[in-house]
Motif scaffolding. Structure first.
Motif: not given
Ligand code: ADP
Ligand code: MG
Length: 322
Positions: A47-75
């Motif tokens: 089973v294969v899935a892919m998702d992209t997160l772009n700054a300012g589109v998929h997360f607010p610019d002030d999001t902590a790096a660790a939260d961006v890391g978590w979310k990019s895998l979580a989605v």
């Protein structure tokens, strides 16, 4: 003009990543060669899935790096959860505006915390210079015939949802309006919980399933289209967190819950005969689920208010670049 990263810089970043990853027995070769070599268990579907997160589109610019890391895998894990699949491996494409090693280390804190929690091995990727953007691919397994597909909802099925939809959208409103910013709501936006144990347990029980990324009604409409059925949900049954109830009046809250995206909860359909079984699964997996409506003949996903009147959302879900 963007410049390609210098080799030394790129390799330094890749080495920082490689040093911190955990492996698995089914990884024959991970980070370091031209490609990874992986063993798919006999008799299982990949089973294969892919998702992209772009700054300012998929997360607010002030999001902590660790939260961006978590979310990019979580989605991405959420997509596997919605298939009833078990995750195994992932790959990571990082586009970075500069070689900020502190940001990369922070990103890895969140990304690898979630990866390790679910026994997922990072087996490869790509590192380039460009606007901040993160693409993740996850790979997992499901037994043939067991995957939870969008096209399998049946007329008279119950419609269920996990968790408390609307929290992430509430956080986004608070962030945009710069008013009160509730920390719980923000954590639901930054650190969604992929419902993997629930999804796997539902594989024998649910008919159709989708994860709610664009909004409950919009995503349920995808199920309806694929299954050639309609759905009605009851607005007053939508489970709301205390934080969302406190922060928004009822009308605004219900709009957030029915149309807000980014919650990564599972919306699934199942025969009414299986209600007790589903409640048992919810208890067993520690994941709250709520019955919010039913599948009917027809088309489209519609919501009704407490007095049985058809409800009109301002807009159904979030569409990028719409
Ligand atoms: P190539 O030029 O052959 O594509 P790269 O220099 O891009 O190789 O990558 C070298 C190795 O590092 C590969 O195994 C690749 O999968 C891995 N890699 C590169 N970037 C990442 C990343 N962001 N996360 C995980 N692995 C990565
Ligand atoms: Mg490469």
């Amino acid at each position: 003009m963007t410049q390609p990263p210098s080799d030394a810089h790129e390799f330094d970043l890749i080495e920082r990543i490689r040093r911190r990853v955990h492996s698995r027995d089914d990884v024959v070769l991970g980070i370091g060669d031209d490609a990874a070599l992986l063993k798919v268990p006999a008799g299982q579907l990949l089973v294969v899935a892919m998702d992209t997160l772009n700054a300012g589109v998929h997360f607010p610019d002030d999001t902590a790096a660790a939260d961006v890391g978590w979310k990019s895998l979580a989605v991405n894990l959420s997509d596997l959860a919605a298939m009833g699949a078990e995750p195994a491996w992932c790959t990571l494409s990082l586009s970075l505006p500069d070689g900020d090693t502190r940001w990369v280390d922070g990103f890895l804190d969140g990304f690898l915390e979630l990866a390790h929690a679910h026994g997922v091995a990072l087996v490869g990727g790509d590192t380039t210079r460009g606007p901040l953007s993160i693409s993740v691919t996850v790979h997992g397994f499901v037994a043939p015939g067991r995957a939870l597909r969008r096209d399998a909802a049946r007329v008279d099925d119950d419609v269920w949802v996990s968790g408390t939809p609307g929290d992430a959208a509430g956080a986004l409103v608070q962030w945009r309006e710069r008013t009160v910013r509730d920390a719980f709501l923000r954590s639901r936006l930054d650190r969604p919980t992929p419902r993997l144990t629930l999804g796997a347990a539902l594989a024998d029980v649910a008919n159709a399933c989708i994860d709610v990324s664009d909004g409950l009604l919009a995503d349920l409409a995808h199920v309806c289209r694929a299954s050639k059925v309609g759905a009605r949900i009851e607005l007053d049954r939508l489970p709301a967190s205390d934080a969302l109830r406190v922060a928004f009046d009822e009308a605004h809250r219900q709009t957030l819950q029915a149309t807000g995206g980014d919650d990564y909860e599972l919306c699934f359909t199942a025969s009414p005969d299986l209600r007790d079984e589903i409640e048992r699964i919810a208890l067993g997996t520690g994941t709250p689920v709520t019955r919010i409506g039913r599948i009917e003949a027809g088309e489209g996903a519609r919501a009704f208010d407490a007095r049985g009147r058809l409800w009109q959302p301002g807009r159904a879900g979030y569409q990028h670049f719409a």
